[in-house]
Design an enzyme around this catalytic site. Structure first.
Site, PDB file in Angstrom:
ATOM      1  N   CYS A  95      29.080  40.298  39.617  1.00  0.00           N
ATOM      2  CA  CYS A  95      27.986  40.338  38.998  1.00  0.00           C
ATOM      3  C   CYS A  95      27.360  41.668  39.290  1.00  0.00           C
ATOM      4  CB  CYS A  95      26.889  39.186  39.615  1.00  0.00           C
ATOM      5  SG  CYS A  95      27.611  37.661  39.297  1.00  0.00           S
ATOM      6  N   ARG A 100      29.633  44.774  34.917  1.00  0.00           N
ATOM      7  CA  ARG A 100      29.940  43.787  35.786  1.00  0.00           C
ATOM      8  C   ARG A 100      30.179  42.170  35.547  1.00  0.00           C
ATOM      9  NH1 ARG A 100      30.530  46.772  40.499  1.00  0.00           N
ATOM     10  NH2 ARG A 100      30.210  44.854  41.877  1.00  0.00           N
ATOM     11  N   TRP A 116      28.283  37.349  35.951  1.00  0.00           N
ATOM     12  CA  TRP A 116      29.518  36.947  35.484  1.00  0.00           C
ATOM     13  C   TRP A 116      29.826  35.478  36.067  1.00  0.00           C
ATOM     14  CZ3 TRP A 116      34.207  35.695  37.772  1.00  0.00           C
ATOM     15  CH2 TRP A 116      35.503  35.587  37.017  1.00  0.00           C
ATOM     16  N   ASN A 169      25.645  38.981  44.307  1.00  0.00           N
ATOM     17  CA  ASN A 169      26.889  39.110  43.607  1.00  0.00           C
ATOM     18  C   ASN A 169      27.788  38.685  45.009  1.00  0.00           C
ATOM     19  OD1 ASN A 169      29.142  40.392  42.711  1.00  0.00           O
ATOM     20  ND2 ASN A 169      28.638  42.508  43.529  1.00  0.00           N
ATOM     21  N   GLY A 170      28.838  37.666  44.407  1.00  0.00           N
ATOM     22  CA  GLY A 170      29.800  37.119  45.437  1.00  0.00           C
ATOM     23  C   GLY A 170      29.876  35.766  45.345  1.00  0.00           C
ATOM     24  N   GLU A 177      51.557  47.256  30.824  1.00  0.00           N
ATOM     25  CA  GLU A 177      50.003  47.812  30.783  1.00  0.00           C
ATOM     26  C   GLU A 177      49.579  47.799  29.182  1.00  0.00           C
ATOM     27  OE1 GLU A 177      46.083  49.317  31.734  1.00  0.00           O
ATOM     28  OE2 GLU A 177      47.511  48.142  32.689  1.00  0.00           O
ATOM     29  N   LYS A 203      46.601  45.548  27.903  1.00  0.00           N
ATOM     30  CA  LYS A 203      45.274  46.235  27.291  1.00  0.00           C
ATOM     31  C   LYS A 203      45.019  45.379  25.844  1.00  0.00           C
ATOM     32  CE  LYS A 203      43.757  48.423  29.723  1.00  0.00           C
ATOM     33  NZ  LYS A 203      44.370  48.171  30.749  1.00  0.00           N
ATOM     34  N   GLU A 230      43.526  41.903  26.935  1.00  0.00           N
ATOM     35  CA  GLU A 230      42.103  42.101  27.381  1.00  0.00           C
ATOM     36  C   GLU A 230      41.077  42.318  26.472  1.00  0.00           C
ATOM     37  OE1 GLU A 230      41.809  44.198  31.694  1.00  0.00           O
ATOM     38  OE2 GLU A 230      42.849  45.586  30.137  1.00  0.00           O
ATOM     39  N   HIS A 281      68.111  37.127  28.203  1.00  0.00           N
ATOM     40  CA  HIS A 281      68.108  35.736  29.336  1.00  0.00           C
ATOM     41  C   HIS A 281      66.853  35.124  28.984  1.00  0.00           C
ATOM     42  CE1 HIS A 281      71.111  37.953  31.593  1.00  0.00           C
ATOM     43  NE2 HIS A 281      70.302  38.816  31.640  1.00  0.00           N
ATOM     44  N   LYS A 331      34.480  44.228  35.068  1.00  0.00           N
ATOM     45  CA  LYS A 331      34.955  45.336  35.473  1.00  0.00           C
ATOM     46  C   LYS A 331      35.500  45.238  36.930  1.00  0.00           C
ATOM     47  CE  LYS A 331      36.190  49.635  35.036  1.00  0.00           C
ATOM     48  NZ  LYS A 331      37.353  50.315  33.971  1.00  0.00           N
TER      49      LYS A 331
END
Length: 677
Positions: free
Chosen positions: A2, A33, A100, A127-128, A548, A552, A555, A571, A672
Site C-alpha cells: 500500500c 503501490r 492493495w 502499509n504491511g 521476462e 511482461k 502482467e 519434453h 509495484k
C-alpha cells in the site's frame, strides 16, 4: 504494497481545499503501490469540542476504485455538508492511503484510514501485514469492541483507544507517543504506520518496521545548512510518504525513517525515538526508546523524472528512457584507459569486499519476478569470468525449503525497490547463516541497501509503471559489471573483458536502434490482440529473455504467455504446437544459435505459427517459410544481447495492452513494490 501519505502545515496558512489537493496528489504519486481503494482523513471545522475532547473528530472519506474515484466522492460528500474549502488553517494534519488488498476484499469498510470507532478518536493508515492481529482482535472483542472491517489494521486504532482509556482512568494523562509506544510493544509483522487522533490535535506519529517510510521537510525559514531539523517553531510543512517520489514536488530535504524508529510531530517540532529489540523468553522485546538526532539528506531527483512528459503512459516512457537509464547505470564505472591503462570496471560499493567475494565457494542470486529474470540473464557471464558456480534462487522458495546457505557463500540480492518482502526475509536468513551479502537495488537507502554488506545501485531513475522495464535492463548491466569486477583482469580473459566493456559503452546506442521497431511491434500486436495464448522459447543467455518477455505480456496485457527453455521443448511443450498458437523464438547469434535453428525447423515441421527474433542480417538463416514473422535486432556481445532482445518484447506487451483496452500502468491485482509475503 500500500501507499501511505501525510501532510502537516505548521504556522503556514493553507486553505482546506489546498490541503485536500496535496493529499490527493500524494496518493496519485503512490498509486502504483496499490489502487483498489483509498481514503483520507482531515480535520472538521466545528468550532466547539465534543464530549469534553479538545477537538472535534476528524472527517474520514473512503472509496473503492482508483484515486480519481476517491477525489470525486470526497467533493460530492463535501457538497452535502457545510465544510468550507476556502477556510484558511495555519495548523492542520491530514493522512491518506491507497490500498492493495491483502486482508479483506476491496470495499469501503476495508479501506484506510481504519478507525477506533464511530467517533474517529484514533485513525491509522498502514502499509504491511500484522502476523499476530488475531490475538489482539480476540482480546478487544472480549472488552466490548466491535469490528467493522476484515483487515488486520483495524486492531491498531482500537488498541490505541483501549490503551488511551485505560491510561486515563483516575484522571491520569498519557501522551500520544506513550500510547503508540505501548501499541508497538504488541505488534508483530511488517508495518509502516501513521497515527492521527482527535485527542492530540495537530500531531502526527509515524513508525515503521520492514515497510518503507520517508519524512519530508519544507521550511519557510532559510536552511542553516546543518542538515538537521530546526529546533524552533518556525513555519514549516512536513510530509510522510511511502516513497520519496511523492515528496519531490514539495521538498528535497528528507529523512529515510529506519526500522524501529518513531517520529513524532508536535507544535512544529520533530522528535525521533529509537527502539532496540532484545531476545526474551517470550520472543523479541522492545527496549525503552531513546531519543536520537538524525540528519536530513537531499533528494537527487527532479519533478520531471516522475511526470509522463509527452508519453501517454509511464511504461511507454520508461521503455523509451532506457538509453539514458543505461548510460546513468554505467556512468563513472567504466574505464576505457589509454595506451598504458587497460579497460576496467570500478564499483565503489564493492571495493572493501572484493577480495572476499572472489574467494567465495559459490554465488547465490536471489530475487523475485523481473529481478530474478535479470539475475538469470547475468548468471552465465559471472560463471564464465569468475569460474565460481552460481545458484539461482527464487526468494520465497529458498525460505520455504530452508535451503543450505554457508559462510563461504556470497549471496546477491536483486530488487528494484530494495523493499521486496520475500527478498528481505531471504536476506535475513542468509545473514543468520553467515553469508557475505551483496545488494543490487534501484533505491538508495532502501532496506536491502542498508542491510547488505555491500552492493551496487543500478541508478536507473524513478520507475513508476508497475511492470518493470528500464530497471530490468539496468540490473543486467549492473550485474555484467559485477562479473567484470569479480573476474579480474587475467591475461586469459582480457580480450573477452575488453569486448564486453566496449559493448557496454555502445549499448545505449544499440538500444536506440531497437526502439525504432516501435511501429513494427505495434503492427505485430494488432495481429496478436485476439489471441488467448502465446509461447516464447529461448536458451542460453536468452532463456531469461523468454521468461521476462512472457512475464511482461502476462502482467499488463493479461494474455496467457509462457516463457520456456528451448532445450525442454521436446519434453512436453511440443504437444501444444499447432497452426494457431503464436510462438516467439529468440534466435539471435550466440553459442546456442545452431540449436535454435534446429528448434525453428522442428516447430515449422509441425506447422507452428512462428515469430522469430534474430540478429540483423540473419533472416535467411532462421526463416523456414514465408509465413514466419521476423524481428531483426542489432547484434552485440552475447552477455549483453538480453538487454537488446527484451526491448521489442516490452514494446509488444505495451501495445497489446493498449489495444486490449487494459490499464498499462496499473495491471489488475498487481502493485509495484511487493512488501508483503
Amino acid at each position: 504494497m500500500c501507499g501511505i501519505f501525510a501532510y502537516l502545515n505548521y504556522n503556514v496558512q493553507r486553505e482546506r481545499g489546498y490541503i485536500l489537493q496535496v493529499l490527493f496528489n500524494g496518493l496519485r504519486r503512490l498509486e502504483y503501490r496499490g489502487y483498489d481503494s483509498s481514503g483520507i482523513a482531515i480535520d472538521d471545522s466545528l468550532p466547539s469540542p465534543i464530549n469534553g475532547c479538545s477537538a472535534p473528530p476528524p472527517l474520514v472519506f473512503r472509496q473503492t476504485g482508483n484515486i480519481e474515484s476517491l477525489v470525486k466522492s470526497v467533493y460530492q460528500e463535501i457538497e452535502a455538508t457545510d465544510l468550507n474549502l476556502k477556510e484558511s488553517l495555519d495548523v492542520h494534519a491530514g493522512i491518506a492511503h491507497t490500498r492493495w488488498a491483502t486482508h479483506g476484499e476491496p470495499a469501503r469498510r476495508n479501506s484506510h484510514p481504519q478507525r477506533s470507532g464511530p467517533d474517529n478518536e484514533f485513525l491509522v493508515v498502514h502499509n504491511g501485514i500484522l502476523t499476530n492481529y488475531q490475538v489482539w482482535k480476540q482480546m478487544l472483542l472480549r472488552h466490548g469492541f466491535t469490528f467493522e472491517s476484515d483487515t488486520d489494521t483495524e486492531v491498531i486504532p482500537k488498541l490505541a483507544k483501549y490503551i488511551f482509556d485505560q491510561s486515563n482512568q483516575g484522571g491520569q494523562t498519557v501522551t500520544f507517543s506513550e500510547v503508540v509506544i505501548e501499541i508497538l510493544r504488541h505488534l508483530e509483522g511488517a508495518y509502516a504506520l501513521i497515527f492521527k487522533s482527535k485527542h492530540y490535535p495537530n500531531e502526527l506519529i509515524a513508525c515503521k518496521r520492514g515497510s518503507p517510510l520517508v519524512l519530508g521537510v519544507k521550511e519557510s525559514a532559510e536552511d542553516d545548512g546543518s542538515g538537521f531539523f530546526s529546533s524552533n517553531k518556525s513555519p514549516k510543512e512536513l510530509f510522510f510518504s511511502s516513497d520519496a517520489n511523492a515528496l519531490v514536488e514539495h521538498t528535497k530535504r528528507v529523512l529515510v525513517i529506519e526500522d524501529d524508529e518513531l517520529v513524532h510531530i508536535k507544535d512544529g517540532c520533530v522528535s525521533i525515538l529509537k527502539f532496540n529489540r532484545n531476545r526474551g523468553n517470550n520472543g523479541e522485546v522492545l527496549s525503552r526508546p531513546a531519543s536520537v538526532q538524525r540528519a536530513l539528506s537531499i533528494l537527487e531527483m527532479e519533478v520531471e523524472q516522475i511526470n509522463k512528459g509527452s508519453f501517454e503512459h509511464y511504461m511507454q516512457k520508461e521503455i523509451h528512457e532506457q538509453p539514458e537509464s543505461l548510460t546513468t547505470t554505467m556512468r563513472g564505472r567504466l574505464i576505457r584507459g589509454g595506451s598504458s591503462k587497460g579497460k576496467n570496471v570500478l564499483l565503489g560499493g564493492l571495493k572493501d569486499h572484493l577480495m572476499s567475494i572472489r574467494r567465495s565457494r559459490r554465488f547465490l542470486f536471489i530475487g523475485c519476478g523481473t529481478s530474478y529474470n535479470a539475475a538469470l540473464a547475468a548468471r552465465p557471464i559471472l560463471e564464465e569470468l569468475s569460474g565460481i558456480p552460481v545458484t539461482m534462487e527464487i526468494a520465497s522458495d529458498l525460505l520455504d525449503r530452508r535451503g543450505p546457505v554457508y559462510r563461504e557463500d556470497t549471496a546477491v540480492f536483486v530488487s528494484q525497490s530494495g523493499e521486496t518482502a520475500d527478498t528481505l526475509n531471504a536476506l535475513e536468513y542468509a545473514l543468520e547463516n553467515g553469508a557475505l551479502c551483496v545488494g543490487i537495488t534501484n533505491a538508495v537507502g532502501s532496506a536491502i541497501a542498508r542491510k547488505t554488506h555491500c552492493g551496487v545501485h543500478i541508478n536507473a531513475g524513478c520507475e513508476i509503471g508497475v511492470a518493470s522495464t528500464k530497471a530490468y535492463t539496468s540490473q543486467i548491466v549492473a550485474m555484467a559489471m559485477l562479473a567484470l569486477a569479480i573476474g579480474g583482469d587475467t591475461i586469459s580473459n582480457q580480450a573477452r573483458r575488453d569486448a564486453i566493456i566496449d559493448g557496454l559503452f555502445d549499448l545505449p546506442n544499440k538500444v536506440r536502434e531497437v526502439l525504432k521497431l516501435d511501429q513494427e511491434m505495434k503492427d505485430l500486436a494488432e495481429q496478436l490482440v485476439a489471441e488467448q495464448s502465446l509461447l516464447m522459447f529461448g536458451r542460453g543467455y536468452n532463456y531469461a529473455t523468454a521468461l521476462e518477455g512472457a512475464l511482461k505480456v502476462k502482467e499488463v496485457a493479461l494474455m496467457h504467455t509462457e516463457g520456456m527453455l528451448a532445450g525442454e521443448m521436446k519434453h512436453g511443450p511440443l504437444a501444444l504446437v499447432d497452426e494457431n498458437l503464436p510462438i516467439v523464438v529468440i534466435a539471435t547469434r550466440d553459442s546456442c544459435f545452431s540449436k535454435q535453428q534446429s528448434v525453428i525447423q522442428q516447430l515449422h515441421a509441425r506447422k507452428g505459427r512462428l515469430i522469430v527474433m534474430c540478429s540483423r542480417g540473419d533472416a535467411a538463416s532462421v526463416c523456414p517459410g514465408e509465413a514466419t514473422r521476423l524481428i531483426e535486432v542489432p547484434q552485440v556481445e552475447d552477455c549483453l544481447q538480453p538487454v537488446i532482445n527484451i526491448v521489442p518484447l516490452q514494446l509488444l506487451a505495451y501495445h497489446l495492452t493498449v489495444l486490449r483496452g487494459y490499464n498499462v500502468d496499473q495491471p489488475r491485482n498487481l502493485a509495484k513494490s511487493v512488501t508483503t509475503e
